[in-house]
Design a protein around this motif. Structure first.
Motif, short mmCIF file in Angstrom:
data_model
loop_
_atom_site.label_atom_id
_atom_site.label_comp_id
_atom_site.label_asym_id
_atom_site.label_seq_id
_atom_site.Cartn_x
_atom_site.Cartn_y
_atom_site.Cartn_z
N VAL A 199 0.82 -1.22 0.00
CA VAL A 199 0.00 0.00 0.00
C VAL A 199 0.85 1.26 0.00
O VAL A 199 0.39 2.34 0.35
CB VAL A 199 -0.97 0.01 1.20
CG1 VAL A 199 -1.97 -1.13 1.06
CG2 VAL A 199 -0.24 -0.09 2.53
N ARG A 200 2.10 1.14 -0.44
CA ARG A 200 3.00 2.29 -0.50
C ARG A 200 2.83 3.05 -1.82
O ARG A 200 2.02 2.70 -2.67
CB ARG A 200 4.45 1.83 -0.35
CG ARG A 200 4.73 1.06 0.94
CD ARG A 200 6.16 0.50 0.93
NE ARG A 200 6.33 -0.41 -0.20
CZ ARG A 200 7.48 -0.58 -0.86
NH1 ARG A 200 8.56 0.11 -0.50
NH2 ARG A 200 7.55 -1.43 -1.86
N VAL A 243 -1.39 -6.97 4.37
CA VAL A 243 -0.99 -5.66 3.87
C VAL A 243 0.33 -5.26 4.51
O VAL A 243 0.62 -5.61 5.65
CB VAL A 243 -2.06 -4.58 4.17
CG1 VAL A 243 -3.35 -4.90 3.43
CG2 VAL A 243 -2.32 -4.45 5.66
N TYR A 244 1.15 -4.54 3.74
CA TYR A 244 2.41 -4.06 4.31
C TYR A 244 2.74 -2.68 3.77
O TYR A 244 2.31 -2.29 2.69
CB TYR A 244 3.56 -5.03 4.05
CG TYR A 244 4.03 -5.14 2.61
CD1 TYR A 244 4.99 -4.25 2.11
CD2 TYR A 244 3.55 -6.12 1.77
CE1 TYR A 244 5.44 -4.36 0.80
CE2 TYR A 244 3.99 -6.24 0.47
CZ TYR A 244 4.94 -5.35 -0.02
OH TYR A 244 5.39 -5.44 -1.31
N THR A 257 7.65 2.14 11.65
CA THR A 257 7.26 3.47 12.11
C THR A 257 6.23 4.14 11.22
O THR A 257 5.65 5.15 11.61
CB THR A 257 8.50 4.39 12.21
OG1 THR A 257 9.03 4.61 10.89
CG2 THR A 257 9.56 3.78 13.09
N SER A 258 6.00 3.61 10.02
CA SER A 258 5.10 4.25 9.07
C SER A 258 3.74 3.56 9.12
O SER A 258 3.65 2.34 9.18
CB SER A 258 5.70 4.16 7.66
OG SER A 258 5.05 5.04 6.78
N HIS A 259 2.66 4.33 9.07
CA HIS A 259 1.33 3.82 9.39
C HIS A 259 0.46 3.53 8.18
O HIS A 259 -0.76 3.38 8.33
CB HIS A 259 0.61 4.84 10.29
CG HIS A 259 1.12 4.86 11.69
ND1 HIS A 259 0.29 4.73 12.78
CD2 HIS A 259 2.37 4.97 12.19
CE1 HIS A 259 1.00 4.78 13.89
NE2 HIS A 259 2.26 4.94 13.55
N GLU A 260 1.03 3.43 6.98
CA GLU A 260 0.17 3.22 5.82
C GLU A 260 -0.55 1.87 5.86
O GLU A 260 -1.70 1.75 5.40
CB GLU A 260 0.95 3.38 4.51
CG GLU A 260 2.14 2.47 4.33
CD GLU A 260 3.42 3.10 4.81
OE1 GLU A 260 4.49 2.58 4.45
OE2 GLU A 260 3.35 4.11 5.53
N ALA A 261 0.09 0.83 6.41
CA ALA A 261 -0.58 -0.48 6.49
C ALA A 261 -1.76 -0.42 7.47
O ALA A 261 -2.81 -1.03 7.23
CB ALA A 261 0.42 -1.56 6.91
N LEU A 321 1.62 -7.00 7.99
CA LEU A 321 2.94 -7.62 8.04
C LEU A 321 3.84 -6.77 8.92
O LEU A 321 4.12 -5.61 8.60
CB LEU A 321 3.52 -7.74 6.63
CG LEU A 321 4.87 -8.45 6.52
CD1 LEU A 321 4.79 -9.88 7.03
CD2 LEU A 321 5.38 -8.42 5.08
N GLU A 322 4.29 -7.33 10.01
CA GLU A 322 5.08 -6.58 10.99
C GLU A 322 6.36 -6.04 10.37
O GLU A 322 7.09 -6.75 9.70
CB GLU A 322 5.43 -7.48 12.17
CG GLU A 322 4.24 -7.94 12.97
CD GLU A 322 4.63 -8.93 14.07
OE1 GLU A 322 5.84 -9.18 14.23
OE2 GLU A 322 3.72 -9.45 14.74
#
Length: 300
Positions: free
Chosen positions: A25-26, A66-67, A72-76, A94-95
């Motif tokens: 989802v980037r 989803v990843y 630190t980034s919250h898009e997932a 996905l961690e």
């Protein structure tokens, strides 16, 4: 994000799954540069994200993983909420995103590298006068007027990848009132602002702001105020120091940009009309001392 609220899985668990759909989802260009084998791209920042789900993740019943970029980034997290609202039954994050997956040895497909961050300009850079804008708002107890004033000229100066100086000249003769545009009262108000009650434009047609110092705001993030600016504002022939915070950065085209909102107490520059500091029993002629400014600067 809160892993107690959002079900997650690690790279090892993903490797052992037999049936799932994998959603990256980037940004498109980040997906093109590197993504997990089998992933489909659907950028969560785009308003069409939900409309594209039928194509990018067609099965609402199967496990959907989803990843995003990293831990630190919250898009997932954002994508999972949208998927849940769209009726997907089993969605897991996905961690650690693609960063952790790559470190764990999951297979990566690589393509064209993502574009580098644009460099900070160097030296003296002129303002883009068509794109730079100054908006003002003046108020009394219940009402307000707002409009624009033109920037006549200006520049920013950079050294060692940081803003170190600059100067703007404001043309007070090009003052407008947006809320009264097209009415007879527009010219009445502008004449009042031009005369000696306010800015005395005949004798002082321009105002000038000179940057005397800047400092980076500690722990700031993109989109938040990240630059403290100090300078001297000359208005009606009076020079006084001011300080404000700005959100500054470099556009994708490599231009320096900044936006800020701040107030000044006009009485410091001798603009006394309607001020409760200097007059008694003003009744309906009371005007607030503070003028608000919203400024957008583009240079390069």
């Amino acid at each position: 994000f809160d892993t107690n609220r959002y079900p997650t899985m690690n790279a090892a668990e993903l490797s052992s799954c037999n049936e799932f759909q994998l959603l990256d989802v980037r940004l498109d260009e980040d997906f093109e540069a590197a993504h997990l084998v089998g992933a489909v791209n659907n950028c969560v920042f785009e308003v069409a994200f939900a409309d594209r789900l039928a194509e990018s993740a067609p099965n609402r019943s199967v496990l959907t993983v989803v990843y995003g970029e990293d831990a630190t980034s919250h898009e997932a997290e954002a994508a999972r909420e949208k998927l849940e609202r769209a009726g997907y039954r089993d969605v897991r994050i996905l961690e650690g995103g693609i960063e952790a997956a790559e470190a764990a040895g999951l297979e990566i497909t690589r393509g064209r590298p993502a574009s580098a961050e644009p460099a900070v300009p160097q030296g003296v850079v002129p303002l883009d006068l068509k794109e730079s804008l100054v908006e003002w708002t003046g108020r009394n107890l219940l009402n307000k007027h707002f409009g624009t004033v033109a920037i006549d000229s200006g520049h920013l100066e950079f050294a060692d990848a940081r803003l170190v100086a600059g100067e703007f000249v404001i043309d007070l003769r090009q003052l407008t009132c947006t809320d009264l545009a097209g009415t007879e009262l527009h010219d009445v108000l502008i004449h009042h602002l031009h005369n000696e009650d306010f800015f005395d434009v005949v004798n002082h047609p321009t105002a000038r702001f000179v940057i005397t110092g800047t400092d980076t705001v500690a722990d700031s993030t993109p989109g938040a105020p990240n630059l403290r600016i100090e300078g001297n504002l000359t208005l009606r022939g009076v020079t006084e120091p001011i300080e404000f915070l700005a959100s500054a950065g470099i556009t994708l085209e490599g231009k320096a940009a900044a936006q800020t909102t701040f107030s000044i107490d006009r009485t410091r520059w001798g603009v006394l009309y309607g001020s409760g500091k200097f007059f008694r029993r003003l009744a309906g002629h009371l005007v607030n001392d503070h003028i608000d400014f919203q400024i957008r600067i583009l240079a390069g």
